[in-house]
Write a protein that holds these residues in place. Sequence first.
Motif, PDB file in Angstrom:
ATOM      1  N   ASN A   1      47.257  31.905  34.713  1.00 12.61           N
ATOM      2  CA  ASN A   1      46.375  31.110  33.710  1.00 12.61           C
ATOM      3  C   ASN A   1      46.998  30.251  32.454  1.00 12.61           C
TER       4      ASN A   1
ATOM      5  N   ILE B   1      46.636  38.297  35.826  1.00 13.39           N
ATOM      6  CA  ILE B   1      46.490  36.722  35.623  1.00 13.39           C
ATOM      7  C   ILE B   1      46.925  36.137  34.563  1.00 13.39           C
TER       8      ILE B   1
ATOM      9  N   MET C   1      39.043  35.230  30.990  1.00  8.83           N
ATOM     10  CA  MET C   1      40.131  35.112  30.137  1.00  8.83           C
ATOM     11  C   MET C   1      39.951  33.736  29.622  1.00  8.83           C
ATOM     12  N   ARG C   2      39.654  32.627  30.164  1.00  8.91           N
ATOM     13  CA  ARG C   2      39.379  31.357  29.591  1.00  8.91           C
ATOM     14  C   ARG C   2      38.248  31.272  28.800  1.00  8.91           C
TER      15      ARG C   2
ATOM     16  N   ILE D   1      40.202  35.666  35.845  1.00  8.76           N
ATOM     17  CA  ILE D   1      40.779  34.151  35.201  1.00  8.76           C
ATOM     18  C   ILE D   1      39.641  33.588  34.660  1.00  8.76           C
ATOM     19  N   HIS D   2      38.440  33.679  35.205  1.00 10.33           N
ATOM     20  CA  HIS D   2      37.262  33.057  34.216  1.00 10.33           C
ATOM     21  C   HIS D   2      37.042  33.546  32.824  1.00 10.33           C
TER      22      HIS D   2
ATOM     23  N   PHE E   1      46.530  26.324  32.033  1.00 13.41           N
ATOM     24  CA  PHE E   1      45.219  26.164  31.644  1.00 13.41           C
ATOM     25  C   PHE E   1      45.290  26.065  30.223  1.00 13.41           C
TER      26      PHE E   1
ATOM     27  N   SER F   1      45.689  34.295  45.220  1.00 12.39           N
ATOM     28  CA  SER F   1      44.793  35.218  44.651  1.00 12.39           C
ATOM     29  C   SER F   1      44.967  36.357  44.725  1.00 12.39           C
TER      30      SER F   1
ATOM     31  N   ARG G   1      39.269  35.905  40.787  1.00  8.87           N
ATOM     32  CA  ARG G   1      38.780  34.504  40.195  1.00  8.87           C
ATOM     33  C   ARG G   1      37.877  34.874  38.837  1.00  8.87           C
TER      34      ARG G   1
END
Length: 465
Positions: free
Chosen positions: A154, A150, A123-124, A120-121, A157, A71, A117
Amino acid sequence: MRIVTLPAPDDFDAWRDAARGLIADSVPPDQVVWQVGEQVGDLFGAVAEKAPATDAPRFSVSRGFLDLARSVILSHDPQRFALLHTALDRLRRQPRLIEDQADPLVRRLDRLAKAVRRDIHKMRAFLRFRETEDDEGLRYVAWFEPEHHIVRANAAFFVNRFTTMRWAILTPEVSLHWDGRTLSEGPGATRADAPEGDPTEAVWKTYYASIFNPARVKVGAMLKEMPRKYWKNMPETALVSALIAGAQARETGMIDAARTDVRTGRGGNAQSAWAALRDEAMGCTRCPLHTPATQTVFGEGPVDAPLMFVGEQPGDQEDLAGHPFVGPAGQVFDRAVAEAGIDRARAYVTNAVKHFKFEPRGKRRIHSSPNAGEIQACRWWVEQERLLVQPQVTVALGATAARSLFGRVMTIGHARGKALTLPDGGMAFITVHPSYLLRLPDLEAKKVEYARFVEDLKLAAEALG
């Protein structure tokens, strides 16, 4: 001084191999300069070397460190390679280093990992594809500006989520392209390379506006989860400002109308709104305290009360009875209110936390003070009560109530006896909780503190005018 050049800013394998080789050669972390690609080398002219081959001697580290390092490598912090190298070097002498949360290096690495982290969240959650068309048919393109490296991490996903679509994700650093079978990379792009909109956005905006619930609007919480920097890339966020403004205007109008109705005898809208709020609170599961407690203990009193008292939480007897301030502390409170010349029937009384928190001791349930998370979880209910009642003066009984009302820790000794302004502009006073008086061991001290308590209540009453 050694200079180690990594091929990419997010290449964990290259960093691991390089760090392994450096430790095998006993090169201390402060003698290494890390760089990526063709960056300019060290000012002292040391010769740069590529990351060593994977045949460097191996040694074991915990899975926890590897996960942390994977990470941290994605962070934009230019010191991340050196920090991880230092941690790896120390792990040979301190195998359980990363379990020490008091260690400054471990804390810094944890902060970097958490930031990655979160990114990453984000972006999703906030990436939006827009429909385009090329020679092969429909293709979906999205633009995103991550804070950290990231994008490659990612990729899996989005491949798994949108396997049947042809899509591209454009970012300033790198672009990802999926043709339905193969994932490929391209150079970074600019916002101008991404489409501005598509026909489906109008449908999506209509849907978003229709499901927008003004009763659930919490602007601060929304901005915390969805910062404004992401708004420009999301079609629905163009509606947010107008929806919030409309919601606030409707909410203010409804409450003003309800208060007018109840005071002029034209109806009971405010009372009905309060009853609905109380009924909703009876099923509250915002924090774990609802599980052991008997029931929610909601506030009570006239919905047009000029004076509101906020205590800490219900006690054992309140939990069983379902009413606030009916136990020993409530009896002290009632006596003091009467001596201060306050009509108890014209005051609204509630608690910062609506469920009884206790520790079982045999057949007894011993009071336990609520923590910051529990106070925050219940703060929404107090805010709604104040919004409906709109008291002229609010009195915080104890530190927990003060923290709930002001949103931060308040010192009773410093704030006591002063007219204070709440975040929403209302007037407030802070005093002790009546249970404090019951806990005083000395009879003379009880008399003195009780008299001070009554004086505090008189100040609140006088502020009503």
